[in-house]
Scaffold this motif. Structure first.
Motif: not given
Length: 506
Positions: A297-303, A325-328, A354-360
């Motif tokens: 369920l959680v994995e589906a929500m997160m793509g 990426r787009r879900i985050l 601390l910057m892993l999902d904002r490294s773009n």
């Protein structure tokens, strides 16, 4: 049989997992070994069971020194172990599993399954287990599979029985039944070692309690000790076990899940037509025994799932079909159930994690280069705000304790402009002190008006955090009930029984 451990020391390289541990367990006693995940409890029992060899110390049974080269030696000496993760062959029958490794034969050639079946029936009748020796293990409920593990140990005349975190996959009712079995075994003279980190269970069933912290015995207690006293011994400082929270201030429907179905690789629906909503400013907690579709369920929500049907909308925007990426980027904060696999890079520093999902892009990356100054300033602020215990932000995350690792994940995910916060098993493998901190931050996030979805197999955690509780069983929703629903009713729902009161089924 009396068990004595004297000066047991076990090292892994430079790390000392057990440091000169002394333990005595009397016949007819339930002796609880209480401690945090990673305190050294299971390592000590693996030494006792012959899976590890201690560098120092000795094991005595009825005063006679023992030297176990493997589990076979321990079993022959009268020691049995019921593991947290069952050691059963799913496609074998109960009788075949019980005789595995201890095969009786007819004429030295043919397996004597009749003798194994008779032994299963004898032990099953003695303890009221009601288990069919010819039943295939994979067809049995989890609680019954655990009884098969107990029969395996007792069939080899175990006089010392170790239960290693035995309630991790049980409903509350199955936990109560297990404790009844443990008391019956104790009353027949079996020495029982009960390994756990759950304070409620300790106080309910233990005759004596030994607390272990960082590989050392730090104290003993009776079950009359309060949960707060036991928690203080486990952590080494005072902690509050009560989550303080006001009634929620609810906004509109923020997350709406409609007809969600997730198929596994064989086409089976592991999440089956699930619908629910989470309003702004509330915590919806998902309860259930592990393996009933919560992970998918959680994995589906997160793509993170490929075969998804149905709809997931956040503030009216569809998430199904979007990339992770787009879900985050849509404002979803996510604490995964396995932080080491999915939440952190062990070799990276605290700051880098601390910057892993904002490294773009901004604020940490400009024209493809990391802005070290901006990252250091941000990391230092979060390091202090989330009380991460380390020498500094340049320490590799893999060197931190489980609780401090989880704080790094939490700091990263809660430091963005959130429109939804999803936390899967947020305190798994986390010390009691860090649990207190994490729960406070989750409640604070809800109080800021963010919708929060928490998935946990710990009923105490569910009860502490939830405004409403969604219970899953075999991929479907059994019901959605108020946060103050009793443990008994939740346990029945976790076993697939619909809630009794009207209006609670989704």
């Amino acid at each position: 049989m009396k068990l004595e451990l004297h000066g047991i020391t076990k090292r892994f390289g430079t790390f000392t997992a057990n440091d000169h541990i002394d333990l005595v367990v009397e016949p007819g006693e339930i002796h609880c070994l209480l401690g945090e995940n990673g305190a050294g409890k299971s390592t000590l029992m693996n030494v006792l069971y012959g899976l590890y060899q201690a560098e120092e110390g000795e094991i005595l049974l009825d005063g006679v020194p023992q030297r176990f080269q493997g589990p076979g030696d321990a079993m022959r000496a009268g020691i049995g172990m019921v593991h947290q993760h069952f050691m059963l062959v799913d496609v074998f029958t109960v009788a075949e599993n019980v005789m595995l490794g201890n095969e009786a034969t007819k004429g030295g050639v043919f397996l004597d399954l009749d003798a194994a079946s008779a032994r299963v029936r004898e032990i099953s009748d003695r303890f009221g287990f009601d288990i069919d020796p010819d039943a295939v293990v994979e067809d049995l409920p989890v609680g019954v599979q655990q009884r098969v593990e107990i029969i395996k140990a007792l069939s080899r005349d175990a006089e010392v029985l170790v239960f290693d975190e035995p309630t991790a996959v049980l409903t509350p009712q199955e936990t109560d039944e297990l404790m009844s079995i443990m008391r019956q075994l104790r009353d027949e003279g079996t020495a029982i070692i009960f390994i756990t980190h759950k304070l409620r269970e300790v106080r309910e069933v233990a005759d004596r309690i030994t607390v272990i912290r960082l590989g050392k015995i730090v104290g003993e207690a009776l079950p009359t000790a309060s949960s707060e006293e036991l928690a203080t011994m486990m952590v080494g400082r005072e902690v509050s076990l009560t989550v303080e929270k006001d009634p929620p201030t609810l906004g509109g429907e923020a997350l709406v899940v409609t007809g969600l179905t997730v198929l596994n690789a064989t086409g089976q629906a592991v999440v089956d037509d699930v619908s629910f909503e989470v309003r702004a400013g509330e915590i919806l907690a998902v309860a259930g025994v592990q393996g009933n579709g919560q992970t998918e369920l959680v994995e589906a929500m997160m793509g993170l799932q490929d075969h998804v049907q149905g709809s997931i909308t956040l503030d009216g925007h569809e998430l199904v079909g979007r990339s992770v990426r787009r879900i985050l980027d849509a404002g979803v904060g996510f604490v995964p159930e396995d932080r080491n696999e999915d939440g952190l890079v062990a070799e990276f520093t605290i700051a880098e994690n601390l910057m892993l999902d904002r490294s773009n892009g901004e604020p940490f990356v400009r024209r493809g280069a990391i802005r070290r100054g901006a990252l250091a300033e941000f990391a230092a602020e979060k390091f202090e705000e989330f009380d991460v215990r380390a020498s500094g932000i340049d320490v590799a995350v893999g060197r931190l304790s489980g609780g401090n690792q989880q704080k790094v994940v939490l700091a990263r995910e809660l430091s963005r402009d959130l429109r939804l916060f999803v936390a899967a098993q947020p305190t798994r493998g986390v010390d009691v002190g860090s649990i207190e901190f994490i729960h406070k931050r989750i409640v604070a996030t809800r109080d800021e008006g963010v919708p929060v979805l928490v998935v946990s197999t710990e009923l105490d955690e569910i009860a502490a955090l939830a405004d409403r509780i969604l219970v899953m069983y075999r991929g479907r929703i059994v019901g959605i009930v108020p946060g103050d629903t009793s443990r008994r009713d939740l346990g029945l729902m976790m076993a697939g029984e619909a809630p009794a009161h009207e209006g609670s089924v989704a």
